[in-house]
Write a protein that holds these residues in place. Structure first.
Motif, PDB file in Angstrom:
ATOM      1  N   PHE A 228     -67.570  53.440 -15.489  1.00 50.88           N
ATOM      2  CA  PHE A 228     -67.616  54.911 -15.476  1.00 50.88           C
ATOM      3  C   PHE A 228     -67.249  55.376 -14.072  1.00 50.88           C
ATOM      4  O   PHE A 228     -67.736  54.824 -13.088  1.00 50.88           O
ATOM      5  N   ASP A 229     -66.379  56.395 -13.979  1.00 55.24           N
ATOM      6  CA  ASP A 229     -66.131  56.980 -12.649  1.00 55.24           C
ATOM      7  C   ASP A 229     -65.762  58.462 -12.799  1.00 55.24           C
ATOM      8  O   ASP A 229     -65.786  59.009 -13.901  1.00 55.24           O
ATOM      9  N   HIS A 230     -65.439  59.088 -11.666  1.00 52.25           N
ATOM     10  CA  HIS A 230     -65.131  60.524 -11.644  1.00 52.25           C
ATOM     11  C   HIS A 230     -66.219  61.349 -12.345  1.00 52.25           C
ATOM     12  O   HIS A 230     -65.908  62.192 -13.193  1.00 52.25           O
ATOM     13  N   ILE A 231     -67.445  61.066 -11.985  1.00 51.62           N
ATOM     14  CA  ILE A 231     -68.567  61.798 -12.592  1.00 51.62           C
ATOM     15  C   ILE A 231     -68.754  63.116 -11.836  1.00 51.62           C
ATOM     16  O   ILE A 231     -68.943  63.112 -10.624  1.00 51.62           O
ATOM     17  N   LEU A 244     -66.867  62.939 -17.120  1.00 54.07           N
ATOM     18  CA  LEU A 244     -66.702  61.614 -16.528  1.00 54.07           C
ATOM     19  C   LEU A 244     -65.628  60.823 -17.257  1.00 54.07           C
ATOM     20  O   LEU A 244     -65.185  61.211 -18.350  1.00 54.07           O
ATOM     21  N   HIS A 245     -65.182  59.767 -16.612  1.00 55.54           N
ATOM     22  CA  HIS A 245     -64.220  58.840 -17.217  1.00 55.54           C
ATOM     23  C   HIS A 245     -64.965  57.617 -17.725  1.00 55.54           C
ATOM     24  O   HIS A 245     -65.890  57.153 -17.074  1.00 55.54           O
ATOM     25  N   MET A 246     -64.517  57.102 -18.881  1.00 57.07           N
ATOM     26  CA  MET A 246     -65.004  55.812 -19.352  1.00 57.07           C
ATOM     27  C   MET A 246     -63.790  54.888 -19.442  1.00 57.07           C
ATOM     28  O   MET A 246     -62.901  55.110 -20.262  1.00 57.07           O
ATOM     29  N   HIS A 247     -63.752  53.903 -18.532  1.00 55.16           N
ATOM     30  CA  HIS A 247     -62.634  52.945 -18.513  1.00 55.16           C
ATOM     31  C   HIS A 247     -63.036  51.697 -19.272  1.00 55.16           C
ATOM     32  O   HIS A 247     -64.129  51.182 -19.072  1.00 55.16           O
ATOM     33  N   MET A 248     -62.107  51.205 -20.156  1.00 53.43           N
ATOM     34  CA  MET A 248     -62.439  50.020 -20.954  1.00 53.43           C
ATOM     35  C   MET A 248     -61.206  49.137 -21.086  1.00 53.43           C
ATOM     36  O   MET A 248     -60.095  49.566 -20.745  1.00 53.43           O
ATOM     37  N   LEU A 281     -61.434  58.905 -22.245  1.00 48.76           N
ATOM     38  CA  LEU A 281     -61.284  57.472 -22.501  1.00 48.76           C
ATOM     39  C   LEU A 281     -60.018  56.972 -21.815  1.00 48.76           C
ATOM     40  O   LEU A 281     -58.940  57.547 -22.004  1.00 48.76           O
ATOM     41  N   LEU A 282     -60.146  55.912 -20.997  1.00 45.01           N
ATOM     42  CA  LEU A 282     -59.002  55.379 -20.256  1.00 45.01           C
ATOM     43  C   LEU A 282     -59.071  53.858 -20.222  1.00 45.01           C
ATOM     44  O   LEU A 282     -60.163  53.294 -20.216  1.00 45.01           O
ATOM     45  N   PRO A 283     -57.894  53.181 -20.188  1.00 42.43           N
ATOM     46  CA  PRO A 283     -57.910  51.727 -19.977  1.00 42.43           C
ATOM     47  C   PRO A 283     -58.412  51.407 -18.568  1.00 42.43           C
ATOM     48  O   PRO A 283     -58.378  52.264 -17.690  1.00 42.43           O
ATOM     49  N   VAL A 286     -55.859  52.079 -15.596  1.00 40.41           N
ATOM     50  CA  VAL A 286     -55.108  53.344 -15.556  1.00 40.41           C
ATOM     51  C   VAL A 286     -56.048  54.449 -15.088  1.00 40.41           C
ATOM     52  O   VAL A 286     -57.194  54.525 -15.541  1.00 40.41           O
ATOM     53  N   GLU A 287     -55.598  55.263 -14.159  1.00 40.50           N
ATOM     54  CA  GLU A 287     -56.425  56.377 -13.689  1.00 40.50           C
ATOM     55  C   GLU A 287     -55.765  57.691 -14.095  1.00 40.50           C
ATOM     56  O   GLU A 287     -54.531  57.791 -14.121  1.00 40.50           O
ATOM     57  N   ALA A 288     -56.581  58.673 -14.449  1.00 37.45           N
ATOM     58  CA  ALA A 288     -56.031  59.978 -14.815  1.00 37.45           C
ATOM     59  C   ALA A 288     -55.603  60.712 -13.551  1.00 37.45           C
ATOM     60  O   ALA A 288     -56.109  60.439 -12.468  1.00 37.45           O
TER      61      ALA A 288
HETATM   62 ZN   LIG Z   1     -61.315  57.174 -13.689  1.00 34.03          ZN
END
Ligand SMILES: [Zn+2]
Length: 297
Positions: A228-231, A244-248, A281-283, A286-288
């Motif tokens: 998780f980032d960009h909270i 927030l972002h959830m990277h998986m 949702l992001l791999p 990969v960052e938005a």
């Molecule tokens: Zn992110």
């Protein structure tokens, strides 16, 4: 009786106490009674504010305001803060003048009697509102009742001071008490202003709620190999928002990712009441594009 009806009644009670205390001030010429009357204005502002909050909170989001109307209350609290600060400064001015030019008070008995009657009215109202607030768990109602109780204590202090003037003939007690009341009014005004600017500036969630958010997110990381980032969080009235972002792993299907997102959302919302979350949702790698470089200036 509904919570709203209590707040409407408390507006009426505030108007009556302002009238009684103004009469007491007019009769005696006491600056501390004048300060007490102005402090009742704070109650009036508080009751109107709480009423607006309850009314606006009930408004559903509409086409023009898809996020709801929660921020409207900050305008009223900011405006009330300015009025209250102006009133506090006015009292300080009057009290300082009286300190330098002492003046005998008239008809202290009548002033004290009027102040006692209006305090009894306030005390009764506060007691009824606190009971209702507990029953319906209304924050607005409870806040308003607490304002009223502060006011009862202020009046008790002013009455004690005036009885002191009567017993000892120390005229300086009157402006001294007025200064104490004025400082308390200024404190309340500054508090209201800070609340409203904090809200308009998209203040973050309080530290305790953020700790709960992080605790929930950490529960999901080890079993799923996600990040998780960009909270980012913000508060709008009674509503709290978090993004927030959830990277998986990129190999996950959209269905699997969406199911996990649903679990995270539910866990967050039950940990922090009133929370609304938006999870991208992001791999993993990969960052938005969260920010345009040119916006950073
Ligand atoms: Zn992110």
């Amino acid at each position: 009786m509904q919570a709203r009806a209590y707040l409407q009644l408390s507006v009426a009670v505030a108007l009556v106490t302002i009238a009684l205390k103004t009469a007491a001030w007019w009769w005696t010429g006491s600056v501390s009674l004048a300060a007490d009357a102005l402090e009742s204005l704070v109650n009036l502002a508080g009751a109107v504010f709480a009423l607006a909050m309850v009314t606006l909170a009930a408004l559903p989001p509409d086409e023009g305001h898809p996020y709801g109307h929660h921020k409207a209350e900050y305008f009223s609290s900011g405006f009330e803060g300015i009025l209250i600060i102006a009133a506090g400064l006015g009292i300080l001015w009057g009290a300082a003048d009286r300190w330098q030019h002492p003046q005998a008070l008239d008809a202290i008995g009548i002033g004290v009697a009027l102040a006692v009657v209006s305090s009894a009215l306030n005390g009764l109202m506060a007691w009824a509102m606190l009971r209702k607030a507990r029953e319906v768990r209304s924050v607005a109602l409870e806040g308003d009742a607490r304002h009223l109780i502060t006011d009862v204590w202020t009046s008790a202090g002013v009455v004690a001071g005036l009885l002191g003037v009567m017993a000892t003939g120390w005229q300086w007690l009157d402006p001294l008490l007025a200064i104490v009341v004025a400082l308390n009014i200024l404190r309340e005004g500054v508090h209201l202003m800070r609340e409203s600017t904090g809200g308009l500036m998209d203040q973050a969630l309080d530290a305790e709620s953020m700790n709960q958010v992080h605790a929930v997110l950490e529960r999901f990381i080890p079993p799923h190999a996600i990040r998780f980032d960009h909270i980012a969080s913000r508060v709008a009235g009674r509503r709290r928002f978090i993004d927030l972002h959830m990277h998986m792993p990129a190999s996950w299907t959209l269905g699997r990712a969406a199911a996990l997102r649903g679990d995270v959302e539910q866990a967050l919302m039950s940990a922090v009441p009133g929370l609304r979350c938006t999870i991208q949702l992001l791999p993993m790698d990969v960052e938005a594009h969260t920010m345009d470089e040119e916006d950073l200036i």
